[in-house]
Scaffold this motif. Structure first.
Motif, PDB file in Angstrom:
ATOM      1  N   ILE A 187       0.822  -1.204   0.000  1.00 33.52           N
ATOM      2  CA  ILE A 187       0.000   0.000   0.000  1.00 33.52           C
ATOM      3  C   ILE A 187       0.861   1.261   0.000  1.00 33.52           C
ATOM      4  CG2 ILE A 187      -1.608   1.336   1.454  1.00 33.52           C
ATOM      5  CD1 ILE A 187      -2.993  -1.291   2.135  1.00 33.52           C
ATOM      6  N   ALA A 188       2.063   1.179   0.564  1.00 30.51           N
ATOM      7  CA  ALA A 188       2.952   2.346   0.615  1.00 30.51           C
ATOM      8  C   ALA A 188       3.470   2.746  -0.759  1.00 30.51           C
ATOM      9  CB  ALA A 188       4.127   2.069   1.551  1.00 30.51           C
ATOM     10  N   GLY A 189       3.418   1.851  -1.733  1.00 34.83           N
ATOM     11  CA  GLY A 189       3.897   2.176  -3.070  1.00 34.83           C
ATOM     12  C   GLY A 189       5.413   2.213  -3.134  1.00 34.83           C
ATOM     13  N   THR A 190       5.964   3.253  -3.743  1.00 38.31           N
ATOM     14  CA  THR A 190       7.417   3.366  -3.885  1.00 38.31           C
ATOM     15  C   THR A 190       8.100   3.541  -2.545  1.00 38.31           C
ATOM     16  OG1 THR A 190       7.042   4.409  -6.042  1.00 38.31           O
ATOM     17  CG2 THR A 190       9.247   4.594  -5.104  1.00 38.31           C
ATOM     18  N   ALA A 191       7.441   4.180  -1.604  1.00 40.66           N
ATOM     19  CA  ALA A 191       8.020   4.381  -0.273  1.00 40.66           C
ATOM     20  C   ALA A 191       8.264   3.040   0.400  1.00 40.66           C
ATOM     21  CB  ALA A 191       7.088   5.238   0.574  1.00 40.66           C
ATOM     22  N   ASP A 192       9.363   2.941   1.142  1.00 41.51           N
ATOM     23  CA  ASP A 192       9.755   1.688   1.783  1.00 41.51           C
ATOM     24  C   ASP A 192       9.202   1.614   3.197  1.00 41.51           C
ATOM     25  OD1 ASP A 192      11.692  -0.755   1.668  1.00 41.51           O
ATOM     26  OD2 ASP A 192      12.135   0.237   3.576  1.00 41.51           O
ATOM     27  N   VAL A 193       8.604   0.490   3.540  1.00 45.75           N
ATOM     28  CA  VAL A 193       7.955   0.355   4.837  1.00 45.75           C
ATOM     29  C   VAL A 193       8.985   0.399   5.970  1.00 45.75           C
ATOM     30  CG1 VAL A 193       8.001  -2.173   4.959  1.00 45.75           C
ATOM     31  CG2 VAL A 193       6.134  -0.912   6.039  1.00 45.75           C
ATOM     32  N   ASP A 194      10.211  -0.078   5.748  1.00 45.99           N
ATOM     33  CA  ASP A 194      11.247   0.006   6.775  1.00 45.99           C
ATOM     34  C   ASP A 194      11.614   1.460   7.062  1.00 45.99           C
ATOM     35  OD1 ASP A 194      11.353  -2.753   7.033  1.00 45.99           O
ATOM     36  OD2 ASP A 194      12.988  -2.971   5.585  1.00 45.99           O
ATOM     37  N   ASP A 195      11.676   2.268   6.009  1.00 44.95           N
ATOM     38  CA  ASP A 195      11.973   3.689   6.198  1.00 44.95           C
ATOM     39  C   ASP A 195      10.831   4.390   6.929  1.00 44.95           C
ATOM     40  OD1 ASP A 195      14.373   3.347   4.875  1.00 44.95           O
ATOM     41  OD2 ASP A 195      13.594   4.005   2.936  1.00 44.95           O
ATOM     42  N   LEU A 196       9.600   4.002   6.633  1.00 43.90           N
ATOM     43  CA  LEU A 196       8.457   4.578   7.339  1.00 43.90           C
ATOM     44  C   LEU A 196       8.515   4.257   8.828  1.00 43.90           C
ATOM     45  CD1 LEU A 196       5.553   3.828   4.841  1.00 43.90           C
ATOM     46  CD2 LEU A 196       6.346   6.096   5.531  1.00 43.90           C
ATOM     47  N   GLU A 197       8.875   3.029   9.147  1.00 46.13           N
ATOM     48  CA  GLU A 197       9.002   2.662  10.562  1.00 46.13           C
ATOM     49  C   GLU A 197      10.094   3.481  11.243  1.00 46.13           C
ATOM     50  OE1 GLU A 197      10.140  -1.050  13.514  1.00 46.13           O
ATOM     51  OE2 GLU A 197       9.474  -1.494  11.465  1.00 46.13           O
ATOM     52  N   SER A 198      11.223   3.674  10.566  1.00 45.24           N
ATOM     53  CA  SER A 198      12.324   4.444  11.150  1.00 45.24           C
ATOM     54  C   SER A 198      11.901   5.876  11.441  1.00 45.24           C
ATOM     55  CB  SER A 198      13.535   4.435  10.209  1.00 45.24           C
ATOM     56  OG  SER A 198      14.059   3.126  10.069  1.00 45.24           O
ATOM     57  N   VAL A 199      11.178   6.482  10.504  1.00 45.97           N
ATOM     58  CA  VAL A 199      10.694   7.845  10.707  1.00 45.97           C
ATOM     59  C   VAL A 199       9.729   7.886  11.885  1.00 45.97           C
ATOM     60  CG1 VAL A 199       9.314   9.704   9.710  1.00 45.97           C
ATOM     61  CG2 VAL A 199      11.039   8.567   8.320  1.00 45.97           C
ATOM     62  N   ALA A 200       8.822   6.919  11.945  1.00 43.70           N
ATOM     63  CA  ALA A 200       7.848   6.885  13.037  1.00 43.70           C
ATOM     64  C   ALA A 200       8.536   6.759  14.394  1.00 43.70           C
ATOM     65  CB  ALA A 200       6.874   5.728  12.831  1.00 43.70           C
ATOM     66  N   ARG A 201       9.582   5.951  14.471  1.00 44.02           N
ATOM     67  CA  ARG A 201      10.296   5.792  15.738  1.00 44.02           C
ATOM     68  C   ARG A 201      10.996   7.084  16.146  1.00 44.02           C
ATOM     69  NH1 ARG A 201      10.274   0.845  17.840  1.00 44.02           N
ATOM     70  NH2 ARG A 201       9.688  -0.926  16.493  1.00 44.02           N
ATOM     71  N   GLU A 202      11.522   7.820  15.181  1.00 46.05           N
ATOM     72  CA  GLU A 202      12.158   9.098  15.491  1.00 46.05           C
ATOM     73  C   GLU A 202      11.133  10.121  15.965  1.00 46.05           C
ATOM     74  OE1 GLU A 202      15.564  10.231  15.496  1.00 46.05           O
ATOM     75  OE2 GLU A 202      15.535   8.061  15.829  1.00 46.05           O
ATOM     76  N   VAL A 203       9.983  10.148  15.317  1.00 47.35           N
ATOM     77  CA  VAL A 203       8.917  11.060  15.750  1.00 47.35           C
ATOM     78  C   VAL A 203       8.460  10.692  17.157  1.00 47.35           C
ATOM     79  CG1 VAL A 203       6.556  11.835  15.322  1.00 47.35           C
ATOM     80  CG2 VAL A 203       8.145  11.577  13.407  1.00 47.35           C
ATOM     81  N   ASN A 204       8.258   9.415  17.407  1.00 44.16           N
ATOM     82  CA  ASN A 204       7.842   8.962  18.734  1.00 44.16           C
ATOM     83  C   ASN A 204       8.856   9.379  19.791  1.00 44.16           C
ATOM     84  OD1 ASN A 204       6.328   7.472  20.710  1.00 44.16           O
ATOM     85  ND2 ASN A 204       7.803   5.802  20.507  1.00 44.16           N
ATOM     86  N   ARG A 205      10.132   9.212  19.491  1.00 42.32           N
ATOM     87  CA  ARG A 205      11.171   9.608  20.446  1.00 42.32           C
ATOM     88  C   ARG A 205      11.102  11.102  20.743  1.00 42.32           C
ATOM     89  NH1 ARG A 205      15.542  12.247  19.870  1.00 42.32           N
ATOM     90  NH2 ARG A 205      15.475  12.133  17.591  1.00 42.32           N
TER      91      ARG A 205
END
Length: 339
Positions: A187-205
């Motif tokens: 569903i993410a398309g070209t965007a990589d789901v691992d990169d999305l998780e990394s961004v989410a973890r940084e935002v959460n922090r």
């Protein structure tokens, strides 16, 4: 336009460039995915705008790309520190959001991405959890041991996770659903789901650290992201009392206060929502609201006042500035604790 904020386009995005626009935050609220409720909460919109701006500015300072351009005051775009009155508008970069075709509950993500190209809003919500409260849907999707907890069964109390959990859910379907990692990557398309998780973890922090500095506990939240020029950027709004759950001295300080109040005082409506969602799934109907036989009722005035103080006093504490004229955080907490 969403149920709680309006969306203004100034320069539309194209296939190879971002556009410009703004969010205009209203005082409306929504619970249980209902959409606009009968009441407004005074100053709610400005508090969300201020908290979101503070988070975006902190994320940008830490090198995390976002779509944020500033808040709007007196017709000018400025940093949050540059405005003296609570802002209600947030200037943002715009990406493209194609139509997501569907037939009943079947959604055509291939068509979405064919129209989107390489400049699009990723049709996912990335959820991060630091705690697992009673009633959390996470409890129905796994055993405590799967999340590093030493319990044979979920306890009848909120528990802190040893490490944050990141999950993915749909964004534009009428009834959101949690996804396997494989489905989320599709569903993410070209965007990589691992990169999305990394961004989410940084935002959460970042949000967790900011909340801690204000004496708040950050329990969970979500982000949305856009994809442009090979880069993931944080979009929508981040780290507010609507997108995230916070608490103070064990008391919820978030939209969850209003959810729980409706559960206690309007159980017939909440039950009707549950039944409508289940019926929509059984009958393969996309919009469950048309099947709901009960409408929500307005809130008492003292509940609206307590909610206003929760939003404004909480925002003051979070941004570290007396931007709103309101009660102290301790008094605001006492008011919602007594609802």
């Amino acid at each position: 336009m969403t149920s709680v904020k309006q969306f203004r386009v100034e320069e539309p995005a194209t296939a190879d460039s971002l556009g410009t626009g703004a969010f205009v935050f209203t005082d409306d609220y929504s619970v249980f995915d209902w959409g606009k409720m009968p009441d407004a909460i005074p100053n709610k919109g400005a508090s969300l705008c201020a908290m979101g701006a503070a988070n975006f500015e902190r994320l940008e300072a830490e090198g995390i790309p976002t779509h944020y351009r500033g808040v709007v005051g007196n017709g000018e775009i400025a940093d949050l520190d540059g405005v003296v009155a609570p802002p209600r508008e947030m200037a943002i970069d715009l990406t493209r959001v194609p139509e997501l075709p569907n037939e009943a509950r079947e959604y055509d993500y291939n068509a979405y991405h064919e129209a989107a190209g390489d400049n699009y809003l990723i049709p996912l919500e990335i959820v991060f959890r630091n705690t697992v409260p009673i009633g959390s849907s996470l409890r129905s999707r796994g055993e405590p041991s799967e999340f590093g907890l030493e319990y044979d069964a979920w306890p009848d109390e909120s528990v802190d996770l040893p490490e944050p959990v990141v999950e993915f859910s749909t964004k534009y379907e009428e009834s959101d659903r949690y996804l396997s990692r494989k489905n989320a990557d599709f569903i993410a398309g070209t965007a990589d789901v691992d990169d999305l998780e990394s961004v989410a973890r940084e935002v959460n922090r970042t949000v967790t650290e900011t909340a801690s500095e204000a004496g708040l506990k950050h329990e969970d939240g979500k982000i949305e992201c856009l994809y442009f020029d090979g880069e993931i950027r944080v979009a929508d709004v981040v780290g507010t009392f609507d997108e995230n759950r916070f608490s103070y001295d064990g008391q919820q300080l978030s939209k969850e206060v209003l959810r729980q109040y409706h559960k206690r005082t309007q159980p017939e409506w909440v039950e009707a929502i549950t039944e409508a969602k289940a019926r929509a799934k059984t009958e393969d109907v996309a919009d469950w609201r048309e099947l709901c036989a009960v409408d929500p009722q307005p809130l008492p005035e003292h509940v609206i006042d307590a909610a206003r103080e929760m939003y404004t006093a909480g925002a003051n504490a979070y941004i570290g500035r007396e931007l709103f004229s309101t009660r102290s955080l301790e008094d605001a907490v006492g008011a919602v604790r007594n609802l």
